[in-house]
Design a protein around this motif. Structure first.
Motif, PDB file in Angstrom:
ATOM      1  N   MET A   1       0.694  -1.354   0.123  1.00 62.04           N
ATOM      2  CA  MET A   1       0.018   0.021  -0.008  1.00 62.04           C
ATOM      3  C   MET A   1       0.870   1.132  -0.175  1.00 62.04           C
ATOM      4  N   ALA A   2       0.495   2.288  -0.912  1.00 62.55           N
ATOM      5  CA  ALA A   2       1.086   3.532  -0.804  1.00 62.55           C
ATOM      6  C   ALA A   2       0.946   4.196   0.170  1.00 62.55           C
ATOM      7  N   SER A   3       1.836   4.787   0.918  1.00 65.66           N
ATOM      8  CA  SER A   3       1.506   5.796   2.109  1.00 65.66           C
ATOM      9  C   SER A   3       0.881   6.912   1.796  1.00 65.66           C
ATOM     10  N   LEU A   4       0.978   7.407   0.705  1.00 69.45           N
ATOM     11  CA  LEU A   4       0.520   8.787   0.363  1.00 69.45           C
ATOM     12  C   LEU A   4       0.338   8.921  -1.224  1.00 69.45           C
ATOM     13  N   ILE A   5      -1.006   9.095  -1.738  1.00 69.89           N
ATOM     14  CA  ILE A   5      -1.162   9.463  -3.114  1.00 69.89           C
ATOM     15  C   ILE A   5      -1.854  10.661  -3.247  1.00 69.89           C
ATOM     16  N   ALA A   6      -1.280  11.745  -4.167  1.00 69.75           N
ATOM     17  CA  ALA A   6      -2.060  13.111  -4.391  1.00 69.75           C
ATOM     18  C   ALA A   6      -3.069  12.978  -5.491  1.00 69.75           C
ATOM     19  N   VAL A   7      -3.945  13.748  -5.189  1.00 72.60           N
ATOM     20  CA  VAL A   7      -5.076  14.018  -6.058  1.00 72.60           C
ATOM     21  C   VAL A   7      -5.353  15.405  -6.594  1.00 72.60           C
ATOM     22  N   VAL A   8      -4.942  15.694  -7.815  1.00 67.90           N
ATOM     23  CA  VAL A   8      -5.076  16.879  -8.280  1.00 67.90           C
ATOM     24  C   VAL A   8      -6.184  16.998  -9.342  1.00 67.90           C
ATOM     25  N   VAL A   9      -6.956  18.007  -8.986  1.00 63.68           N
ATOM     26  CA  VAL A   9      -7.970  18.317 -10.223  1.00 63.68           C
ATOM     27  C   VAL A   9      -7.675  19.608 -10.922  1.00 63.68           C
ATOM     28  N   ALA A  10      -7.679  19.119 -12.302  1.00 62.19           N
ATOM     29  CA  ALA A  10      -7.233  20.309 -13.123  1.00 62.19           C
ATOM     30  C   ALA A  10      -8.316  20.685 -14.164  1.00 62.19           C
ATOM     31  N   HIS A  11      -8.558  22.008 -14.480  1.00 55.53           N
ATOM     32  CA  HIS A  11      -9.377  22.413 -15.409  1.00 55.53           C
ATOM     33  C   HIS A  11      -8.661  23.646 -16.153  1.00 55.53           C
ATOM     34  N   ASP A  12      -8.039  23.412 -17.337  1.00 58.34           N
ATOM     35  CA  ASP A  12      -7.371  24.100 -18.151  1.00 58.34           C
ATOM     36  C   ASP A  12      -6.101  24.719 -17.321  1.00 58.34           C
ATOM     37  N   SER A  13      -5.385  23.879 -16.917  1.00 58.63           N
ATOM     38  CA  SER A  13      -4.415  24.022 -16.043  1.00 58.63           C
ATOM     39  C   SER A  13      -2.823  23.552 -16.396  1.00 58.63           C
ATOM     40  N   ALA A  14      -2.785  23.484 -17.853  1.00 58.48           N
ATOM     41  CA  ALA A  14      -1.509  23.078 -18.356  1.00 58.48           C
ATOM     42  C   ALA A  14      -0.414  23.950 -17.864  1.00 58.48           C
ATOM     43  N   ASP A  15      -0.554  25.052 -17.583  1.00 60.04           N
ATOM     44  CA  ASP A  15       0.623  25.989 -17.316  1.00 60.04           C
ATOM     45  C   ASP A  15       1.098  25.734 -15.963  1.00 60.04           C
ATOM     46  N   ALA A  16      -0.065  25.478 -14.958  1.00 56.77           N
ATOM     47  CA  ALA A  16       0.519  25.061 -13.444  1.00 56.77           C
ATOM     48  C   ALA A  16       0.934  23.725 -13.417  1.00 56.77           C
ATOM     49  N   LEU A  17       0.378  22.824 -14.189  1.00 57.27           N
ATOM     50  CA  LEU A  17       0.593  21.277 -13.817  1.00 57.27           C
ATOM     51  C   LEU A  17       2.151  20.941 -13.881  1.00 57.27           C
ATOM     52  N   PRO A  18       3.157  21.269 -14.523  1.00 55.70           N
ATOM     53  CA  PRO A  18       4.159  20.627 -14.733  1.00 55.70           C
ATOM     54  C   PRO A  18       5.025  21.169 -13.414  1.00 55.70           C
ATOM     55  N   ALA A  19       5.084  22.206 -12.794  1.00 53.73           N
ATOM     56  CA  ALA A  19       5.705  22.470 -11.535  1.00 53.73           C
ATOM     57  C   ALA A  19       5.126  21.611 -10.502  1.00 53.73           C
ATOM     58  N   CYS A  20       3.858  21.534 -10.399  1.00 53.07           N
ATOM     59  CA  CYS A  20       3.083  20.886  -9.292  1.00 53.07           C
ATOM     60  C   CYS A  20       3.531  19.363  -9.327  1.00 53.07           C
ATOM     61  N   LEU A  21       3.376  18.911 -10.469  1.00 50.62           N
ATOM     62  CA  LEU A  21       3.639  17.523 -10.689  1.00 50.62           C
ATOM     63  C   LEU A  21       5.156  17.134 -10.399  1.00 50.62           C
ATOM     64  N   ALA A  22       6.104  17.974 -10.742  1.00 54.38           N
ATOM     65  CA  ALA A  22       7.447  17.757 -10.575  1.00 54.38           C
ATOM     66  C   ALA A  22       7.802  17.751  -9.140  1.00 54.38           C
ATOM     67  N   ALA A  23       7.150  18.730  -8.328  1.00 53.08           N
ATOM     68  CA  ALA A  23       7.383  18.798  -6.771  1.00 53.08           C
ATOM     69  C   ALA A  23       6.902  17.597  -6.102  1.00 53.08           C
ATOM     70  N   LEU A  24       5.709  17.007  -6.511  1.00 53.10           N
ATOM     71  CA  LEU A  24       5.190  15.427  -5.947  1.00 53.10           C
ATOM     72  C   LEU A  24       6.060  14.487  -6.214  1.00 53.10           C
ATOM     73  N   ALA A  25       6.660  14.519  -7.582  1.00 53.27           N
ATOM     74  CA  ALA A  25       7.695  13.377  -8.181  1.00 53.27           C
ATOM     75  C   ALA A  25       8.875  13.684  -7.139  1.00 53.27           C
TER      76      ALA A  25
END
Length: 289
Positions: A1-25
């Protein structure tokens, strides 16, 4: 079992997602991106970053989309709900999980959310807080971990089983006050809401979605409607009539002087209050029911 999984809701968020997902990774937190019918490349950007993507054929709203993402996070012990314009700082995920281990009887955990101007967000009261009510709104910023009356849905962590047992976010709400409502239901179980000071997240505030025509009107409509909805839900005075009286004259005056910004701002608030008075639902407005 993964201890933590992130849930991100996107709506026209292409500009913001790369930095958000890179920080999670960088924090070794896998992500599920629920795409709310984006018109841009949000889903493709998320897939390219290694996230699992769930595509909603239409914009389901913040709470409903998050619920879908949490249900899909079947291997998670805890889920981290965060906006696309939130960046976890190094060590934030571990600090949140350590807080959950330290206070396992708490219900919600949130990082210190730092705003673009360098200040950190801390809401000292909530319309729905059943404890730590702080009626005068005195702001005393915590200097360490602290119980709070409210934790922002921009970034919070919860045990997945508790979230699902409580029914997740209230799906009658399309946008706004769904985090207040969740905080209230968690607090009503006797569990604390914990501000975790050593977990830091940067918040872009307002950068989650690209601008779109009519966005201000729609936003103000849902703010007014959702405030009325949660007020009624918990037996508080209904603000709809006073909201209508306060905003309708300003909307009409803005129309007389052809001030578009005022029409959208005050007209949206008045229309949302009027819809609440008439018993019209937020999902009905969005064509979801």
């Amino acid at each position: 079992m993964a201890s933590l999984i992130a849930v991100v809701v996107a709506h026209d968020s292409a500009d913001a997602l790369p930095a958000c997902l890179a920080a999670l990774a960088a924090e070794h937190v896998p992500a599920i991106v629920v795409d709310n019918a984006s018109r841009d490349a949000s889903a493709a950007v998320a897939e390219a970053a290694g996230a699992r993507v769930i595509r909603n054929p239409r914009n389901e709203g913040y709470g409903r989309a998050n619920n879908r993402g949490v249900r899909a996070a079947e291997t998670a012990g805890h889920v981290l709900v965060l906006n696309p314009d939130v960046l976890l700082r190094p060590g934030a995920a571990d600090a949140l999980l350590e807080a959950a281990a330290r206070w396992p009887d708490a219900g919600l955990y949130a990082p210190r959310i730092v705003e673009p101007d360098g200040r950190f967000f801390y809401q000292a009261r909530s319309l729905l807080a059943p404890y730590l009510t702080n009626p005068k709104g005195r702001l005393a910023l915590p200097e360490g971990d602290a119980c709070a009356p409210f934790l922002s849905g921009a970034c919070l962590m919860v045990e997945r089983r508790l979230f699902l047992d409580l029914g997740g976010f209230d799906e009658a709400i399309f946008l706004f006050y769904e985090d207040d409502d969740l905080c209230r239901r968690v607090a009503d179980t006797g569990r604390a809401l914990v501000h975790v000071h050593e977990a830091v997240a940067l918040h872009g505030r307002g950068r989650s979605s690209a601008p779109e025509p009519g966005r201000v009107f729609r936003t103000r409509w849902h703010q007014a409607w959702s405030r009325a909805y949660v007020s009624r839900k918990y037996g508080l005075p209904d603000p709809s009539f006073s909201g209508l009286l306060a905003n309708l004259p300003k909307a009409l005056l803005s129309a007389l002087v052809f001030r578009r910004a005022g029409i959208e701002r005050y007209g949206g608030s008045a229309a949302g209050a009027w819809a609440a008075l008439r018993g019209r639902g937020a999902l009905e407005r969005e064509g979801l029911r």
